[in-house]
Write a protein that holds these residues in place. Structure first.
Motif, short mmCIF file in Angstrom:
data_model
loop_
_atom_site.label_atom_id
_atom_site.label_comp_id
_atom_site.label_asym_id
_atom_site.label_seq_id
_atom_site.Cartn_x
_atom_site.Cartn_y
_atom_site.Cartn_z
N ASP A 186 -3.16 -4.28 -15.36
CA ASP A 186 -2.21 -3.29 -14.85
C ASP A 186 -2.53 -2.90 -13.41
O ASP A 186 -1.63 -2.76 -12.58
N TYR A 187 -3.81 -2.72 -13.11
CA TYR A 187 -4.22 -2.38 -11.75
C TYR A 187 -3.80 -3.47 -10.77
O TYR A 187 -3.22 -3.19 -9.72
N HIS A 188 -4.11 -4.70 -11.11
CA HIS A 188 -3.79 -5.84 -10.24
C HIS A 188 -2.28 -5.98 -10.08
O HIS A 188 -1.78 -6.24 -8.99
N HIS A 189 -1.55 -5.79 -11.16
CA HIS A 189 -0.09 -5.86 -11.11
C HIS A 189 0.47 -4.74 -10.21
O HIS A 189 1.42 -4.96 -9.45
N GLN A 190 -0.12 -3.57 -10.29
CA GLN A 190 0.33 -2.45 -9.47
C GLN A 190 0.12 -2.75 -7.97
O GLN A 190 1.00 -2.48 -7.16
N TYR A 209 0.03 -5.70 -6.61
CA TYR A 209 1.01 -6.72 -6.24
C TYR A 209 2.40 -6.11 -6.07
O TYR A 209 3.15 -6.51 -5.19
N GLN A 210 2.77 -5.15 -6.89
CA GLN A 210 4.07 -4.49 -6.74
C GLN A 210 4.15 -3.75 -5.41
O GLN A 210 5.17 -3.81 -4.72
N ILE A 211 3.10 -3.05 -5.06
CA ILE A 211 3.05 -2.35 -3.78
C ILE A 211 3.18 -3.36 -2.64
O ILE A 211 3.97 -3.18 -1.71
N TYR A 212 2.41 -4.42 -2.71
CA TYR A 212 2.40 -5.47 -1.68
C TYR A 212 3.80 -6.06 -1.49
O TYR A 212 4.32 -6.11 -0.38
N HIS A 213 4.42 -6.49 -2.57
CA HIS A 213 5.75 -7.10 -2.46
C HIS A 213 6.82 -6.09 -2.09
O HIS A 213 7.77 -6.42 -1.37
N GLY A 214 6.69 -4.87 -2.56
CA GLY A 214 7.66 -3.84 -2.21
C GLY A 214 7.66 -3.53 -0.72
O GLY A 214 8.71 -3.38 -0.10
N ILE A 215 6.47 -3.43 -0.15
CA ILE A 215 6.37 -3.14 1.28
C ILE A 215 6.90 -4.30 2.11
O ILE A 215 7.57 -4.09 3.13
N ILE A 216 6.63 -5.52 1.69
CA ILE A 216 7.20 -6.66 2.41
C ILE A 216 8.72 -6.62 2.35
O ILE A 216 9.41 -6.84 3.34
N ALA A 217 9.26 -6.31 1.18
CA ALA A 217 10.72 -6.27 1.02
C ALA A 217 11.37 -5.19 1.88
O ALA A 217 12.47 -5.37 2.38
N ILE A 218 10.67 -4.08 2.04
CA ILE A 218 11.22 -2.98 2.86
C ILE A 218 11.51 -3.45 4.28
O ILE A 218 12.50 -3.06 4.88
N THR A 219 10.65 -4.30 4.83
CA THR A 219 10.89 -4.78 6.19
C THR A 219 11.69 -6.07 6.22
O THR A 219 12.37 -6.35 7.20
N LEU A 220 11.58 -6.87 5.17
CA LEU A 220 12.26 -8.17 5.18
C LEU A 220 13.77 -8.04 5.07
O LEU A 220 14.51 -8.79 5.71
N ARG A 256 -7.52 0.45 -3.23
CA ARG A 256 -6.06 0.54 -3.26
C ARG A 256 -5.55 1.39 -2.10
O ARG A 256 -4.57 1.05 -1.44
N LYS A 257 -6.23 2.49 -1.83
CA LYS A 257 -5.83 3.38 -0.73
C LYS A 257 -5.93 2.66 0.61
O LYS A 257 -5.01 2.75 1.44
N LYS A 258 -7.01 1.93 0.83
CA LYS A 258 -7.19 1.20 2.10
C LYS A 258 -6.13 0.12 2.25
O LYS A 258 -5.57 -0.07 3.33
N ASN A 259 -5.84 -0.61 1.18
CA ASN A 259 -4.84 -1.66 1.27
C ASN A 259 -3.44 -1.12 1.47
O ASN A 259 -2.64 -1.71 2.18
N LEU A 260 -3.14 0.00 0.86
CA LEU A 260 -1.84 0.62 1.07
C LEU A 260 -1.67 0.98 2.54
O LEU A 260 -0.59 0.79 3.11
N PHE A 261 -2.72 1.48 3.15
CA PHE A 261 -2.67 1.81 4.58
C PHE A 261 -2.48 0.55 5.42
O PHE A 261 -1.69 0.54 6.36
N LYS A 262 -3.18 -0.54 5.08
CA LYS A 262 -3.00 -1.82 5.80
C LYS A 262 -1.56 -2.30 5.71
O LYS A 262 -0.96 -2.70 6.71
N TYR A 263 -1.02 -2.29 4.51
CA TYR A 263 0.34 -2.78 4.32
C TYR A 263 1.35 -1.89 5.04
O TYR A 263 2.34 -2.38 5.58
N ALA A 264 1.09 -0.59 5.07
CA ALA A 264 1.99 0.32 5.78
C ALA A 264 1.96 0.05 7.28
O ALA A 264 3.01 0.09 7.94
N LEU A 265 0.79 -0.23 7.83
CA LEU A 265 0.69 -0.57 9.25
C LEU A 265 1.48 -1.84 9.56
O LEU A 265 2.22 -1.90 10.55
N LEU A 266 1.34 -2.85 8.72
CA LEU A 266 2.08 -4.09 8.94
C LEU A 266 3.57 -3.88 8.76
O LEU A 266 4.38 -4.47 9.48
#
Length: 162
Positions: A10-14, A16-27, A94-104
């Motif tokens: 569940d953690y890993h899936h979550q 991945y959902q954040i990762y793909h969601g953030i990409i979709a927001i800009t794509l 998770r917090k650090k990666n969320l910040f990375k993805y938000a910057l990108l």
């Protein structure tokens, strides 16, 4: 997230959902702008001394800085903190990666907006480079374990909690 309710799957899936969601927001905005882009109809005389042109070109520096900071910035680097248990480390990761993805995502949004204001393939290239960087930061299990510097026992404990 407590030990009884934790599931690695569940953690890993979550993540991945954040990762793909953030990409979709800009794509989505980028793709819509790019599909509407007819380079012959958008050819307009460019006033290289206009304030708008100068600001849009300066956005390349901002995009470059955001891209660099997502890799090497102080607030995105995972720090080994003694005394944290595995679940607390995962929360921090998770917090650090969320910040990375938000910057990108911000860099991608700036590239899309700049492409809309000043049609130029340099902004398309900038956006595509952001996507390439997203692909290098894809949160695979091996990358998570490597970035967090988990031991084999920690990795085994992750899968036992699933």
């Amino acid at each position: 997230m407590n030990k009884e309710d934790f599931s690695w799957k569940d953690y890993h899936h979550q993540i991945y959902q954040i990762y793909h969601g953030i990409i979709a927001i800009t794509l989505v905005p980028f793709a819509l702008l790019f599909l509407q882009w007819d380079s012959e109809s958008l050819v307009a005389p460019v006033d290289y001394s206009s304030l708008l042109f100068i600001l849009v070109i300066q956005s390349l520096w901002i995009i470059g800085y955001l891209s660099w900071y997502a890799w090497k910035g102080g607030k995105v680097q995972y720090d080994l903190i003694d005394g944290l248990d595995l679940l607390e480390k995962l929360k921090e990761f998770r917090k650090k990666n969320l910040f990375k993805y938000a910057l990108l995502a911000l860099g991608g949004a700036i590239a899309s907006f700049a492409m809309w204001v000043q049609p130029s393939f340099i902004f398309v290239i900038a956006y595509l480079l952001i996507l390439v960087q997203f692909s290098f930061l894809r949160p695979s299990e091996d990358k998570i374990v490597r970035d967090m510097r988990l031991t084999k026992n920690d990795r085994k404990a992750l899968h036992e909690s699933a």
